[in-house]
Design a protein around this motif. Structure first.
Motif, PDB file in Angstrom:
ATOM      1  N   VAL A   1      46.998  98.856  60.048  1.00 44.17           N
ATOM      2  CA  VAL A   1      47.074  98.663  58.416  1.00 44.17           C
ATOM      3  C   VAL A   1      48.003  97.678  58.378  1.00 44.17           C
ATOM      4  O   VAL A   1      47.546  96.731  57.153  1.00 44.17           O
ATOM      5  N   ASP A   2      49.046  97.249  58.897  1.00 47.77           N
ATOM      6  CA  ASP A   2      49.803  96.068  58.766  1.00 47.77           C
ATOM      7  C   ASP A   2      48.902  94.726  58.862  1.00 47.77           C
ATOM      8  O   ASP A   2      48.988  93.992  57.984  1.00 47.77           O
TER       9      ASP A   2
ATOM     10  N   ASP B   1      53.310  95.170  50.531  1.00 47.40           N
ATOM     11  CA  ASP B   1      53.268  96.687  50.391  1.00 47.40           C
ATOM     12  C   ASP B   1      52.043  96.999  49.381  1.00 47.40           C
ATOM     13  O   ASP B   1      51.713  98.075  49.552  1.00 47.40           O
TER      14      ASP B   1
ATOM     15  N   ARG C   1      49.244  97.027  51.625  1.00 43.42           N
ATOM     16  CA  ARG C   1      49.141  98.212  52.491  1.00 43.42           C
ATOM     17  C   ARG C   1      48.920  99.319  51.821  1.00 43.42           C
ATOM     18  O   ARG C   1      48.217 100.423  52.205  1.00 43.42           O
TER      19      ARG C   1
ATOM     20  N   ALA D   1      49.345 102.547  61.868  1.00 41.63           N
ATOM     21  CA  ALA D   1      50.247 101.635  60.992  1.00 41.63           C
ATOM     22  C   ALA D   1      49.978 100.351  61.391  1.00 41.63           C
ATOM     23  O   ALA D   1      49.990  99.488  60.693  1.00 41.63           O
TER      24      ALA D   1
ATOM     25  N   TRP E   1      45.039  99.941  51.396  1.00 40.60           N
ATOM     26  CA  TRP E   1      44.362 100.287  52.834  1.00 40.60           C
ATOM     27  C   TRP E   1      44.874 102.014  53.049  1.00 40.60           C
ATOM     28  O   TRP E   1      43.984 102.646  53.331  1.00 40.60           O
ATOM     29  N   THR E   2      46.272 102.402  52.963  1.00 40.45           N
ATOM     30  CA  THR E   2      46.658 103.653  53.151  1.00 40.45           C
ATOM     31  C   THR E   2      46.071 104.702  52.085  1.00 40.45           C
ATOM     32  O   THR E   2      45.642 106.021  52.418  1.00 40.45           O
TER      33      THR E   2
ATOM     34  N   ALA F   1      46.741  94.626  55.911  1.00 41.99           N
ATOM     35  CA  ALA F   1      47.527  94.269  54.852  1.00 41.99           C
ATOM     36  C   ALA F   1      47.639  92.779  54.841  1.00 41.99           C
ATOM     37  O   ALA F   1      47.682  91.981  53.725  1.00 41.99           O
ATOM     38  N   ASP F   2      48.119  92.067  55.939  1.00 47.18           N
ATOM     39  CA  ASP F   2      48.221  91.010  56.067  1.00 47.18           C
ATOM     40  C   ASP F   2      47.016  90.281  55.596  1.00 47.18           C
ATOM     41  O   ASP F   2      46.843  89.013  54.871  1.00 47.18           O
TER      42      ASP F   2
END
Length: 190
Positions: free
Chosen positions: A28-29, A54, A57, A25, A60-61, A32-33
């Motif tokens: 992933v954060d 979001d 994110r 996580a 990626w997820t 995402a950034d």
């Protein structure tokens, strides 16, 4: 794959550990950034504004992590002080008659980390990973006339051609062209 270090940036293959959900996580954060900043900076990387963290994110997820965990997709990250500042992916061809080919996807470097050779280092490491995996033909598409195209040309990628009005810019409604490129790799280091 060995870790490559450029100044204070380390390039490594990203292999998330499903047993360590907090670490996944956190990565992933950070990814995402990077994606969020790149999209809002105007890059043509599949997404358009409005584009939230979001949304980044979720990309990626939902799209990348499952393929990486299943080892169907390979991914490198560039870390600076433990923080992910860049990434690139290799997506092997799915067809049984193309085991030698992979597509380069989503070369991204956070705008705050640019002009330090990170994109070039990611691509050099990606080619090393491709060779080690037996992929001898890499393909990609990139926004025509932008920095990515110049980088790929400098790394020896060959232009196949350009497709006009291929995709919308991330920050305007303008349709931009894309350039299709490839590189044949030998099995030794260049």
């Amino acid at each position: 794959m060995t870790e490559t270090t450029t100044s204070t940036v380390a390039i490594e293959e990203w292999r998330p550990d499903p047993a360590d959900a907090a670490a996944v996580a956190g990565d992933v954060d950070m990814l995402a950034d990077v994606l969020h900043a790149v999209v809002h900076g105007g890059a043509g990387v599949s997404f358009i504004v409005p584009f939230s963290l979001d949304d980044a994110r979720a990309f990626w997820t939902d799209t990348v992590v499952p393929g990486v965990m299943a080892r169907r997709r390979r991914m490198l990250v560039a870390r600076c002080g433990g923080r992910i500042v860049g990434t690139v992916q290799l997506d092997p061809a799915w067809a049984p008659n193309q085991p030698h080919r992979a597509e380069v996807l989503k070369l991204l470097v956070h705008p705050d980390a640019r002009r330090r050779g990170i994109a070039r280092s990611l691509m050099v490491a990606l080619e090393e990973l491709a060779r080690a995996s037996g992929w001898t033909l890499l393909t990609l598409d990139t926004w025509t006339g932008q920095a990515g195209e110049r980088l790929y040309r400098s790394l020896g990628y060959t232009v196949i051609g350009s497709i006009p009005r291929f995709a919308r810019s991330s920050t305007t409604p303008d349709l931009e062209p894309t350039t299709i490129m490839y590189k044949e790799l030998d099995q030794s280091s260049d």
